[in-house]
Enzyme design. Structure first.
Site, short mmCIF file in Angstrom:
data_model
loop_
_atom_site.label_atom_id
_atom_site.label_comp_id
_atom_site.label_asym_id
_atom_site.label_seq_id
_atom_site.Cartn_x
_atom_site.Cartn_y
_atom_site.Cartn_z
N GLY A 15 -0.32 -7.74 8.22
CA GLY A 15 0.85 -7.92 7.55
C GLY A 15 0.79 -6.91 6.54
N CYS A 16 2.10 -6.24 6.61
CA CYS A 16 1.57 -4.73 5.53
C CYS A 16 1.64 -5.53 4.57
CB CYS A 16 2.99 -4.63 5.40
SG CYS A 16 3.71 -2.91 4.90
N GLN A 17 1.44 -6.82 3.47
CA GLN A 17 1.85 -6.65 2.42
C GLN A 17 0.52 -7.61 1.93
OE1 GLN A 17 3.81 -6.36 -0.60
NE2 GLN A 17 5.57 -5.52 0.30
N HIS A 69 1.02 -1.47 -0.09
CA HIS A 69 -0.08 0.50 -0.16
C HIS A 69 0.57 1.41 0.15
CE1 HIS A 69 0.45 0.25 4.40
NE2 HIS A 69 0.48 -1.04 4.75
N SER A 73 7.53 -8.75 6.41
CA SER A 73 6.19 -8.03 6.67
C SER A 73 5.09 -8.39 5.78
CB SER A 73 6.67 -6.42 6.83
OG SER A 73 6.86 -6.77 5.90
#
Ligand SMILES: Cc1ncc(COP(=O)(O)O)c(C=O)c1O
Lengths: 408, 148
Positions: free
Chosen positions: B55-57, A365, B123
């Site tokens: 998670g970030c992804q 993002h 991440s």
């Protein structure tokens, strides 16, 4: 053409990391929006400081300290020239863009904003230009208002004008969007805001290495950026502010260097710029920033801008032919990056396979979750360019994406 | 008890053997992708916010229940490679006793050459996923030891 090629090869030769292999393949680094690579001159400047000048600045009478102080303060003057600030004391060293925004929110914002006041940002801000304002609004009972963007990823100027009201105290805008590439018409927006006496802060994190910035011509009240996205080291950045505003602001953090006189009864604060630079700064980082500015100047914005624009155009023309690929961010004015999604393939999966091919892109993002929500995607794949990237690398990216598509 | 721990290790070894058949990363990843596509690992209805591991992804949903003294995991993700690795984790850890799960070291991920997926820098939610699996197991263990 051949002259251009030679130039790029000469530029590439200055970046030791570009000779590296990743997963057995030559590195193709297309994650410059996150951080750029560093030329030898920047690396050398940092080690030179530690090898020959290392000492604390502003406080020693000895030679090393005076040399280091001079080197550090020279960079302030270099930055002043680089962004055409009126005075060198309008240039404040920070830890980066995020540090600069937090300083303005905590010092300028703290004093200015009252219950019911409004702060305007855009729908394409980085979290760094959202959260400090949210925190301020929460402390003060103020309201954060968001300027909407179009499907192309452009700010709607008419909506912007409508959002400005008698309670608007501050506008904070991203110059170039890190997830869409949009170059915002900040000059026009600053003029509109100033017609109503509203100060404007610009997040220049993604602009400073693509576009020449002249803070006097823009007439922005604050401008922030990070060294590490412009071929310099991490952990250092700049807050530019107009002298009169900075003078009126209270210091944010207390401690060494920001004081004039301390007694237990009362402390008087140092003058600009030192009142905002508490504690020992990232001295080596500052010196590295100076070398990064020299590097950019040695190539020139004309060349950098043209080369990156050409890479972007080329990337768009090549990627456009890939079935199932959708660009996110198609603004008319864009800089240095392409952001896209592949039908039915998660950006994370794309990123993992590209990495195996030695290609570093950003997926996810990009710290702009509201943008992803707006476009209803879990994230995008972003290839962001620097002056050392080549068309050949773009071709390898396209081949990599074709490979990804075959695998899923 | 020792026997149960051995169970997990045996399953890990099977996966290591299976992956040793692939010579290059492409084949490995194609296998993981097919594991990821193999089955919906969790019912749509269970993909709720409270089962989501951020998670970030990529996003991961993890569900756990205790049946006959064993923990049954189901999970899902929106990214296929993540899903493939989850499939591996579940095939190793699901249907085992809480204690064995808490003590599992899961070194097979490293040994099959996918260490990067379990490193926190990725991440991607997988580190949190393993942590969450162990937390569930720990909670069930406590529950078993202190029946109310
Ligand atoms: C538009 C924008 N603003 C702010 C930031 C934050 O910069 P830093 O992490 O250097 O503080 C970034 C970096 O990704 C950015 O792209």
């Amino acid at each position: 053409m051949s002259e251009l090629l030679t130039d790029i090869e000469a530029i590439r030769a200055q970046f030791p990391i570009l000779k590296r292999e990743v997963n057995g393949k030559p590195l193709i680094y297309l994650d410059n929006g996150a951080t750029s690579q560093k030329p030898q001159s920047v690396i050398d400047a940092i080690s030179h400081y530690y090898e020959y000048e290392n000492s604390n600045i502003h406080r020693g009478v000895h030679t090393l300290s005076q040399d280091a102080t001079a080197a550090y303060e020279d960079v302030r003057k270099k930055v002043q020239k680089f962004i055409n600030a009126k005075y060198d004391h309008e240039v404040i060293f920070t830890s980066g863009t995020t540090g600069g925004i937090n300083l303005v929110a905590s010092s300028f914002g703290e004093n200015l904003v009252r219950k019911g006041d409004e702060i305007l940002i855009t729908a394409m801000e980085h979290h760094s230009n959202i959260v400090p304002w949210q925190m301020l609004c929460e402390r003060k009972g103020a309201i954060l208002k968001v300027i909407p963007i179009s499907k192309e990823g452009e700010i709607d100027i008419e909506e912007f004008k409508k959002l400005i009201g008698p309670k608007t105290e501050l506008i904070s805008l991203v110059h170039v969007s890190n997830s869409l590439g949009t170059i915002n018409p900040i000059k026009e927006m600053i003029d509109i805001a100033h017609a109503q006496n509203i100060p404007v802060m610009i997040d220049g994190a993604q602009a400073i290495h693509h576009i020449p910035v002249d803070v006097q011509e823009l007439d922005c009240d604050f401008y922030v950026f990070s060294a590490h996205k412009m071929y310099g080291p991490t952990g250092v950045g700049i807050l530019y502010g107009k002298e009169e505003l900075l003078n009126d602001m209270a210091p944010w953090q207390g401690g060494g260097d920001m004081i004039k006189n301390v007694t237990f009864e009362k402390t008087t604060y140092n003058e600009l710029p030192h009142k905002f630079e508490a504690g020992t700064p990232n001295i080596a980082g500052g010196i590295g920033l100076g070398a990064a500015i020299d590097f950019i100047n040695s190539i020139g914005y004309d060349f950098i801008g043209e080369h990156e624009a050409e890479l972007s155009r080329f990337a768009v023309s090549q990627l456009r032919d890939i079935k199932g690929l959708r660009f996110i961010g198609t603004a008319k004015e864009r800089a240095g990056l392409v952001s896209f999604v592949l039908d039915g393939i998660h950006p994370y999966d794309t990123g993992v396979i590209l990495d195996k091919l030695g290609i570093a892109v950003r997926t996810g993002h990009h710290c702009t979750q509201p943008v992803m929500n707006f476009f209803e995607v879990p994230g995008t794949v972003r290839a962001s360019f620097a002056v050392y990237n080549t068309k050949q690398e773009v071709i390898r990216l396209v081949e990599g994406i074709e490979r990804v598509k075959r695998m899923f | 008890m020792v026997g149960t721990v051995g169970n997990i290790e045996r399953k890990e070894q099977e996966i290591i053997d299976e992956f040793s058949l692939f010579d290059d990363w492409m084949d490995k990843y194609e296998h993981i992708i097919s594991l990821g596509k193999e089955l919906p690992l969790i019912e749509e209805g269970l993909k709720t916010e409270d089962l989501l591991i951020k998670g970030c992804q990529s996003r991961v949903w993890l569900h756990a229940k205790l049946e006959n003294g064993k923990v049954i995991f189901t999970a899902d993700s929106d990214a296929i490679i993540t899903k493939g690795i989850i499939n591996l984790l579940i095939s190793v850890l699901s249907n085992e006793e809480p204690d064995a799960i808490v003590n599992a070291d899961l070194s097979f991920i490293d040994q099959i050459g996918l260490k990067e997926h379990l490193s926190p820098t990725r991440s991607n939610g997988l580190v949190s996923m393993v942590k969450q699996m162990k937390l569930y197991a720990l909670a069930f263990k406590t529950q078993l030891n202190n029946p109310s």
